[in-house]
Design a protein around this motif. Structure first.
Motif, PDB file in Angstrom:
ATOM      1  N   HIS B  78       0.779  -1.214   0.052  1.00  0.00           N
ATOM      2  CA  HIS B  78      -0.055  -0.024  -0.018  1.00  0.00           C
ATOM      3  C   HIS B  78       0.799   1.251   0.087  1.00  0.00           C
ATOM      4  N   ILE B  81       1.946   2.095  -3.657  1.00  0.00           N
ATOM      5  CA  ILE B  81       0.804   2.924  -4.234  1.00  0.00           C
ATOM      6  C   ILE B  81       0.890   4.390  -3.962  1.00  0.00           C
ATOM      7  N   GLN B 100      -3.108  -0.693 -10.014  1.00  0.00           N
ATOM      8  CA  GLN B 100      -3.323  -0.025  -8.796  1.00  0.00           C
ATOM      9  C   GLN B 100      -4.474  -0.792  -7.987  1.00  0.00           C
ATOM     10  N   ASN B 101      -5.633  -1.334  -8.381  1.00  0.00           N
ATOM     11  CA  ASN B 101      -7.079  -2.052  -7.857  1.00  0.00           C
ATOM     12  C   ASN B 101      -6.493  -3.087  -7.280  1.00  0.00           C
ATOM     13  N   ALA B 102      -5.539  -4.132  -8.114  1.00  0.00           N
ATOM     14  CA  ALA B 102      -5.024  -5.132  -7.596  1.00  0.00           C
ATOM     15  C   ALA B 102      -4.112  -4.848  -6.406  1.00  0.00           C
ATOM     16  N   ILE B 104      -4.432  -2.414  -4.190  1.00  0.00           N
ATOM     17  CA  ILE B 104      -5.287  -2.025  -3.089  1.00  0.00           C
ATOM     18  C   ILE B 104      -5.897  -3.323  -2.438  1.00  0.00           C
ATOM     19  N   LEU B 105      -6.527  -4.135  -3.377  1.00  0.00           N
ATOM     20  CA  LEU B 105      -7.374  -5.396  -2.799  1.00  0.00           C
ATOM     21  C   LEU B 105      -6.303  -6.377  -2.209  1.00  0.00           C
ATOM     22  N   ASP B 108      -5.291  -5.322   1.019  1.00  0.00           N
ATOM     23  CA  ASP B 108      -6.509  -5.718   1.951  1.00  0.00           C
ATOM     24  C   ASP B 108      -6.401  -7.388   2.516  1.00  0.00           C
ATOM     25  N   VAL B 109      -6.192  -8.147   1.378  1.00  0.00           N
ATOM     26  CA  VAL B 109      -6.188  -9.611   1.738  1.00  0.00           C
ATOM     27  C   VAL B 109      -5.089 -10.074   2.705  1.00  0.00           C
TER      28      VAL B 109
END
Lengths: 324, 324
Positions: B78, B81, B100-102, B104-105, B108-109
């Motif tokens: 993170h 990013i 970027q979305n990958a 972030i997610l 999170d995981v």
């Protein structure tokens, strides 16, 4: 049993009383902001409802219920970045009002704060409940990833779609009910049954949502008819129609999906025409009813007094619409 | 006592054996990728070291140690990013290699997977250890937020800087040692003392890093001299110099900070000249030694055999450089 509305109100009040660290302000202000946007507080209310149904102390279940709400809002904050959404519930999203970095980092802290709240349970339930929370949280992330994958894929099958909405929206309903029931003193067998009830009801509800977008009367549901069609959203109706369509219908459908510019009303009418021609509404309703039936089957197996089951039946009925 | 290097190797091997879900691939591949980038595995090795020092079973402490490593790599994913970093350890960062979305997610995981690993401890320690983990995790996020805030502020005080590096880098060292010691059977009093040792040593180490950037010989440390000066990084040296500088020196320093284009070597020489004129190196060393002393004071209070204390002293000494 307490009314669901009263439980939603209880959560709504408890949310306003949540206290986080005051410093650094930019880290915690977005958390207060997104939590103040409201919403139906359905997930935490379901947790309290399940606790109540199994004879537990609703007040003691408030922190874990808030954990579910904080977790849910963490997923919204990060989803909004990923979807580049400017608005949520009519208000500026966090990444737009602050900036993207604030939305990433505040979301991260919300996930941790969710764990802190979820840990406010008795020692003997701590591990069990955190395991459910972990599974729920991972499921939601996997569902979001699949949703993003599907947006750029053109060969998504119905089974994959069901799998995705199960993870993205149904699992958290099941998880909330499961945690609530365990807090209420339910045996694991019953906790799993009420989770099954919630998950299948969640699937039925999502399928109903797909149907209502096209076939719901705007007066009754206050939504623009065909919003999903206009945005090419890969709903059950679209995916199943692509499976059912003959060559001509398929070509027509793909023409509308790939059209750069179009008249909204014309597109909605044309696509709805194909939906009607392939009879997709009946398929969607059949699938929706199949999941609703599964939910009711799980409900009947619950080791609960008839009165409590009646309450749950009433709740499920209230979610499922009889007339569009 | 096991050698620290052997513990680092143990973690390095355990990391390669970590198994996550195979589907959706785009969610889990970035996790394997960032974990495979290597690094010194210092944080998890410290956790194992503390467990070992208090007579615990090192093998049983591997999952929580991996939790610390997975958590650390979540923060890196993170942070990259947020910092728009193209490279980490010479390799393409996750948000650049995927998107970027990958990043972030998947991040999170990773945080959730961190909790799952951290939960692999005995029931009687579960709550205590998760509380430490929560505090550590929140601290790191707060530190990252302050670091970002400071980048756009021009009035950062030394105390604020120390507070920030404590949260961003020192707290997790303290947390790892605290968790390890508790797993090893330490009393809470000793767990807190070893955390105090780790936190203060971490601060001293970070201050040493600030000093070495300017005064370290490139042959010995393999780093470009003055990298922090070139990038205007708000280190202890810069912030304290701004406090110590007279009007003329302050004007000169701000001229270099605000210069749009400059010759790197010229800037490094000029700023180092001001650092020398205000005598900031001595201040930095004094502060560094003060934190190192605090670390040693905490160490001496530990209820551990002399031999184990000697091991810790040796470890602390190995981190602190005698000659630049």
């Amino acid at each position: 049993m307490r009314e669901l509305q009263k439980l939603q109100l209880l959560i709504d009040n408890a949310v306003t009383e949540l206290q986080f660290s005051p410093y650094p302000a930019e880290l915690y202000e977005p958390i207060y902001y997104i939590l103040s946007m409201g919403g139906k507080r359905m997930r935490p209310a379901l947790l309290l409802m399940a606790c109540d149904l199994f004879g537990g102390d609703v007040e003691k279940a408030v922190p874990p219920a808030l954990a579910i709400e904080v977790f849910h809002n963490f997923t919204l904050m990060h989803d909004d970045i990923m979807d580049k959404a400017p608005l949520r519930r009519g208000k500026t999203t966090v990444h737009e009002r602050w900036n993207q970095n604030a939305a990433i980092l505040s979301g991260d802290v919300m996930l941790i704060e969710g764990y802190k709240l979820m840990m406010q349970v008795e020692d003997r339930l701590l591990r069990t409940i955190l395991n459910v929370f972990n599974d729920t949280a991972v499921g939601v992330c996997e569902g979001q990833q699949l949703d993003m994958d599907f947006e750029i894929r053109n060969d998504v099958k119905i089974d994959e779609y069901i799998y995705m909405i199960r993870l993205k929206t149904a699992v958290v309903l099941g998880g909330a009910l499961k945690i609530g029931s365990l807090l209420g003193g339910a045996e694991m067998k019953d906790a799993e049954l009420i989770a099954e009830f919630g998950e299948n009801l969640g699937l039925a509800f999502q399928l109903q949502d797909d149907i209502l977008d096209v076939y719901g009367s705007p007066e009754k549901f206050g939504k623009q008819v065909g919003g999903d069609i206009i945005s090419n959203k890969k709903t059950y109706l679209l995916l199943k129609s692509l499976e059912l369509a003959n060559v001509e219908q398929s070509t027509e459908l793909n023409k509308w999906i790939n059209a750069g510019s179009f008249d909204n009303q014309q597109k909605v009418e044309a696509v709805t025409g194909i939906y009607n021609a392939v009879g997709v509404k009946q398929h969607a309703e059949d699938t929706m009813h199949a999941y609703a039936d599964k939910a009711f089957e799980a409900l009947e197996k619950l080791n609960l007094p008839e009165e409590n089951k009646q309450y749950l039946r009433g709740f499920a009925d209230s979610l499922m619409v009889r007339e569009y």
